[in-house]
Design an enzyme around this catalytic site. Structure first.
Site, PDB file in Angstrom:
ATOM      1  N   ASP A  67      25.569 -80.005  86.365  1.00 13.60           N
ATOM      2  CA  ASP A  67      26.531 -79.101  86.417  1.00 13.60           C
ATOM      3  C   ASP A  67      27.852 -79.398  87.266  1.00 13.60           C
ATOM      4  OD1 ASP A  67      25.177 -78.471  88.802  1.00 13.60           O
ATOM      5  OD2 ASP A  67      24.380 -76.766  88.043  1.00 13.60           O
ATOM      6  N   ASP A 136      17.739 -66.591  91.745  1.00 13.46           N
ATOM      7  CA  ASP A 136      17.439 -65.600  90.560  1.00 13.46           C
ATOM      8  C   ASP A 136      16.833 -66.058  89.273  1.00 13.46           C
ATOM      9  OD1 ASP A 136      19.507 -67.406  89.916  1.00 13.46           O
ATOM     10  OD2 ASP A 136      21.078 -65.837  89.538  1.00 13.46           O
ATOM     11  N   HIS A 138      17.795 -69.391  88.131  1.00 15.07           N
ATOM     12  CA  HIS A 138      18.491 -70.158  87.146  1.00 15.07           C
ATOM     13  C   HIS A 138      18.053 -71.513  87.440  1.00 15.07           C
ATOM     14  CE1 HIS A 138      21.916 -70.231  90.643  1.00 15.07           C
ATOM     15  NE2 HIS A 138      21.006 -71.637  90.727  1.00 15.07           N
ATOM     16  N   GLU A 143      22.123 -68.945  84.151  1.00 13.20           N
ATOM     17  CA  GLU A 143      21.953 -67.553  84.906  1.00 13.20           C
ATOM     18  C   GLU A 143      20.994 -66.731  84.098  1.00 13.20           C
ATOM     19  OE1 GLU A 143      22.343 -67.758  87.825  1.00 13.20           O
ATOM     20  OE2 GLU A 143      24.399 -67.761  88.510  1.00 13.20           O
TER      21      GLU A 143
HETATM   22  P1  PGA Z   1      19.761 -74.481  96.561  1.00 12.52           P
HETATM   23  O1  PGA Z   1      20.218 -74.278  95.051  1.00 12.52           O
HETATM   24  O2  PGA Z   1      18.850 -76.035  96.302  1.00 12.52           O
HETATM   25  O3  PGA Z   1      20.968 -75.042  97.300  1.00 12.52           O
HETATM   26  O4  PGA Z   1      18.777 -73.622  96.912  1.00 12.52           O
HETATM   27  C1  PGA Z   1      19.263 -74.370  94.005  1.00 12.52           C
HETATM   28  C2  PGA Z   1      20.004 -73.897  92.848  1.00 12.52           C
HETATM   29  O5  PGA Z   1      20.794 -72.908  93.071  1.00 12.52           O
HETATM   30  O6  PGA Z   1      19.603 -74.539  91.530  1.00 12.52           O
END
Ligand code: PGA
Length: 262
Positions: A67, A136, A138, A143
């Site tokens: 992404d 959450d 994702h 999401e």
């Molecule tokens: P993080 O993010 O590694 O910064 O915790 C993980 C994600 O949002 O997929």
């Protein structure tokens, strides 16, 4: 799903790196999907070490990142292109033209997303996809309630993700872009193998829901239960809500090394 519980993020990341190194040794022109965020940093450090000290050769490897934020130029300090260059690509012998990150500055988002999907197909499909998980649930920026059939497209971040990611933008939520281009869940599920990393207590609930909860669009990562080859590397803190943690340890500890690293 295979759940690998390691003492800490360093050990979990090294175990995941061995799987990637094994793939690159077996298939030097492997196609690898990559993730950003704080979670994969130790994994990338270990891949750099394996390249420098053990000669893992990335010269024929192709990569596709999950992404990118919309509206951040490639050189922006929080763009995922810059993150990848600084944290991995600049330190290994990968060819820049073989690295792909969605173009967050495109004037035609739909065409860019379609071209990204086609580029993955043209490369032969993704052999191994690295994933983090949001608090959450994702994966990529898919999401909650994202379609399990989704392909690369524009998404809007949840307010929770904006809040989570504000730490990269001086703690200022107003600086976090609200839109992104992300591979879809269908794109991720097409990868021949998925390896998810999750470290720390703030991921424990999402990990338990992903591994042991129902498969549900409200917990996008739970779709990995339907993937034939998915490994989840976690530390003890992220494992605290798992009901079958002892079983996962028993399974992993009983495996020969060749199977652990396959
Ligand atoms: P993080 O993010 O590694 O910064 O915790 C993980 C994600 O949002 O997929």
């Amino acid at each position: 799903m295979e759940i690998i519980i390691k003492k800490d993020a360093h050990e979990g990341s090294c175990a995941a790196a061995r799987v990637i190194a094994g793939l690159v040794r077996r298939k030097p022109n492997a196609v690898i999907g990559l993730a950003t965020g704080s979670t994969p940093l130790k994994l990338y450090n270990e891949l750099i070490r394996l390249h420098k000290e053990e000669g893992i050769d990335f010269s024929e490897v192709t990569t596709f990142n999950l992404d990118e934020y919309i509206g951040l130029p490639a050189g922006h300090e929080q763009s995922y292109r810059r993150f990848m260059n600084e944290n991995l690509f600049d330190h290994i012998n990968i060819k820049t033209e073989n690295t792909h990150v969605p173009d967050g500055m495109t004037a035609d988002v739909s065409a860019t997303c379609a071209a990204y999907e086609q580029a993955i197909v043209d490369a032969g499909g993704i052999d191994l996809q690295v994933l983090g998980i949001g608090s959450d649930g994702h994966v990529g920026f898919n999401e909650p309630t994202s379609s399990f059939a989704s392909r690369t497209r524009i998404k809007t971040l949840t307010q929770q993700t904006v809040a989570d990611n504000a730490r990269f933008f001086d703690g200022d939520e107003s600086k976090v872009p609200h839109h992104c281009i992300t591979m879809g869940i269908g794109t991720i599920m097409d990868a021949r193998m998925n390896i998810m990393l999750a470290f720390g207590a703030n991921k424990a609930e999402a990990v338990a829901d992903t591994v042991e909860g129902p498969v549900a669009a409200m917990m996008p990562a739970s779709i990995l239960q339907h993937h034939a080859s998915a490994k989840v590397f976690i530390d003890e803190a992220a494992a605290t809500d798992l009901k079958l943690a002892d079983y996962y340890r028993w399974v992993y500890n009983g495996k020969p090394d060749w199977q652990k690293n396959a």
